[in-house]
Design an enzyme around this catalytic site. Structure first.
Site, PDB file in Angstrom:
ATOM      1  N   GLY A 210       0.837  -1.208   0.000  1.00 21.97           N
ATOM      2  CA  GLY A 210       0.000   0.000   0.000  1.00 21.97           C
ATOM      3  C   GLY A 210       0.859   1.239   0.000  1.00 21.97           C
ATOM      4  O   GLY A 210       2.041   1.189  -0.348  1.00 21.97           O
ATOM      5  N   ASN A 211       0.290   2.362   0.371  1.00 23.93           N
ATOM      6  CA  ASN A 211       1.081   3.599   0.472  1.00 23.93           C
ATOM      7  C   ASN A 211       0.474   4.501   1.548  1.00 23.93           C
ATOM      8  O   ASN A 211      -0.533   4.157   2.154  1.00 23.93           O
ATOM      9  CB  ASN A 211       1.177   4.290  -0.885  1.00 23.93           C
ATOM     10  CG  ASN A 211      -0.190   4.620  -1.441  1.00 23.93           C
ATOM     11  OD1 ASN A 211      -0.924   5.416  -0.882  1.00 23.93           O
ATOM     12  ND2 ASN A 211      -0.548   3.977  -2.551  1.00 23.93           N
ATOM     13  N   PHE A 212       1.087   5.640   1.774  1.00 22.35           N
ATOM     14  CA  PHE A 212       0.712   6.494   2.903  1.00 22.35           C
ATOM     15  C   PHE A 212      -0.462   7.434   2.628  1.00 22.35           C
ATOM     16  O   PHE A 212      -0.780   8.283   3.450  1.00 22.35           O
ATOM     17  CB  PHE A 212       1.922   7.330   3.350  1.00 22.35           C
ATOM     18  CG  PHE A 212       3.005   6.512   3.997  1.00 22.35           C
ATOM     19  CD1 PHE A 212       2.733   5.763   5.123  1.00 22.35           C
ATOM     20  CD2 PHE A 212       4.284   6.481   3.471  1.00 22.35           C
ATOM     21  CE1 PHE A 212       3.726   5.004   5.733  1.00 22.35           C
ATOM     22  CE2 PHE A 212       5.285   5.725   4.058  1.00 22.35           C
ATOM     23  CZ  PHE A 212       5.005   4.981   5.197  1.00 22.35           C
ATOM     24  N   SER A 213      -1.110   7.309   1.485  1.00 19.81           N
ATOM     25  CA  SER A 213      -2.225   8.219   1.195  1.00 19.81           C
ATOM     26  C   SER A 213      -3.329   8.058   2.249  1.00 19.81           C
ATOM     27  O   SER A 213      -3.703   6.935   2.603  1.00 19.81           O
ATOM     28  CB  SER A 213      -2.794   7.913  -0.195  1.00 19.81           C
ATOM     29  OG  SER A 213      -4.007   8.602  -0.375  1.00 19.81           O
ATOM     30  N   ALA A 277      -4.057   7.490  -4.914  1.00 17.39           N
ATOM     31  CA  ALA A 277      -2.658   7.064  -5.044  1.00 17.39           C
ATOM     32  C   ALA A 277      -2.697   5.550  -5.314  1.00 17.39           C
ATOM     33  O   ALA A 277      -2.617   4.736  -4.397  1.00 17.39           O
ATOM     34  CB  ALA A 277      -1.902   7.368  -3.754  1.00 17.39           C
TER      35      ALA A 277
END
Ligand code: C5P
Length: 402
Positions: A210-213, A277
């Site tokens: 995943g990512n930090f969005s 994102a």
């Protein structure tokens, strides 16, 4: 002519001494040409009589779920849908608490929960009740539901104490409503879709890429589009944010699910804003059961490229659609933004640079530059994400008029 002319307004009255001022507010709304339905709580009737209110509004006042002698049922759902706006004045601490927490034990609160229109709340209570953390928290909750709080004024209260808690004057409340309806809604009649948040790509049932969005920027854009009159669909990856009020929210997990959800919305949309994102790659073979920690070294996870949602729909766009993408860059921002504008067949690219302090993931602020297909650009200063969202949406509205 007043912007309130012909508007359907529910005037909710709860049990506070300021209820006597509601008669003046009702008179002002009627004079401005609004059609007003009064809904009063059982305690409200202790402070002002339904006879006064029905005489002023020209309609029977609703208080109970049923009319006692005829057994006629009052549909809170129909009322909620009828209204263009609901104003609750005075709103006592008790009613604010019930609204914040969904305690639907009277006709006014059920109507509030059923309404789809903007809601204006004019609190009225003693200064210590107003200052209590419980009231503060409940008002915060109402704000998070997109309700408009008309702050009480400072002054002498029913207790003869002086402080904050006096319901705002009826003239001021009527002005707030008038200003709301007078505000231009340039996107009325248009459908807008927004993607937001990260995507999660499963490695196994408990792990993902995943990512930090956080989704904050996309949600703020969806809310700004709605304020400007658009009918908004939000396609959101996993976030901790609640569904915004008045916006249909479709929750998805992965990039492929987001693409499918967008397929159902894109053709009928006039505006699409790609804020999500989206993970660029996903595990090629997600495991069906949890991968055990057995080996000292984990060799590799095969990854496959995810669909580019913005580019996919850029290829099959139709006339009249406005497509907006984001570029979150660490370097060569303007060049990359210009490249994405072309490659994804967008009208507008919003550039935010990760190297700008206060911009990017997780912050409550952002700093953007907008580039458009017509060769124009605009630089904005560091602002809250809500203000940035308004700048973007204003830009979209102006671009559509060019
Ligand atoms: O190529 P890059 O990820 O930097 O492009 C960013 C823009 O493209 C954003 O508007 C993002 O929402 C969109 N995008 C997308 N699907 C992807 C990757 C990016 O919609 N798979």
């Amino acid at each position: 002519m007043s912007a309130l002319a012909g508007k359907h307004i529910i005037l909710g009255i709860t049990g506070g001494i300021a209820a006597y001022k509601s008669a003046v507010l009702l008179r002002l709304l009627i004079k401005a040409g609004a059609e007003v339905q009064v809904v009063i709580t059982p305690n409200g009737k202790q402070f002002i009589t339904p006879v006064t209110l029905s005489a002023l509004s020209g309609k029977p006042v609703i208080s109970e779920f049923f009319t006692a002698n005829t057994g006629e049922w009052h549909s809170h759902v129909d009322l909620g849908l009828w209204a263009d706006a609901m104003v609750i004045a005075p709103a006592t601490a008790s009613s604010i608490g019930k609204m914040a927490n969904g305690v639907a034990d009277n006709m006014l609160i059920t109507t509030y929960l059923s309404s789809k229109c903007p809601v204006f709340v004019a609190p009225a209570m003693d200064l210590d009740m107003m200052a209590h953390p419980s009231t503060t928290r409940n008002l915060e909750l109402l704000r998070s539901y997109d309700n408009h709080i008309i702050e009480p004024a400072e002054g002498e209260l029913a207790s003869h104490l002086v402080g904050k808690g006096r319901m705002e004057e009826p003239e001021k409340i009527a002005e707030v409503l008038e200003a709301y309806f007078a505000c231009p809604q340039p996107l009325k009649g248009l459908k807008a879709m927004v993607t937001a948040g990260p995507t999660y790509e499963r490695i196994d049932p408990v792990r993902f890429i995943g990512n930090f969005s956080t989704g904050k920027m996309g949600y703020a854009i969806a809310e700004s589009l709605r304020r400007q009159g658009a009918d908004v669909v939000l396609v959101s990856g996993p976030t901790a944010l609640p569904d915004p009020a008045g916006i249909r929210t479709v929750r998805v997990e992965s990039a492929c699910q987001m693409l499918e959800a967008c397929r159902n919305e894109f053709d009928s949309s006039d505006i699409a804003v790609w804020t999500a994102a989206v993970a660029d790659y996903a595990p090629a073979h997600p495991a069906d059961s949890k991968i055990k920690r057995e080996k000292a070294q984990f060799d590799s996870i095969d990854l496959v490229m995810n669909p580019d949602i913005a580019a996919t729909f850029g290829k099959c766009r139709r006339d009249g659609q406005t497509l907006v993408g984001f570029a979150l860059e660490t370097d060569h921002g303007p060049e990359n933004a210009a490249r994405k504008l072309k490659a994804k067949n967008l009208d507008i690219v919003v550039l935010n640079s990760l190297s700008d302090p206060g911009a990017g993931f997780g912050t409550d602020t952002n700093k953007i530059t907008i580039f458009d297909h017509l060769g124009h650009s605009a630089v904005f200063g560091l602002k809250s994400k809500a203000e940035v969202a308004d700048d973007i949406v204003n830009y979209i509205a102006e671009y559509r008029n060019k």
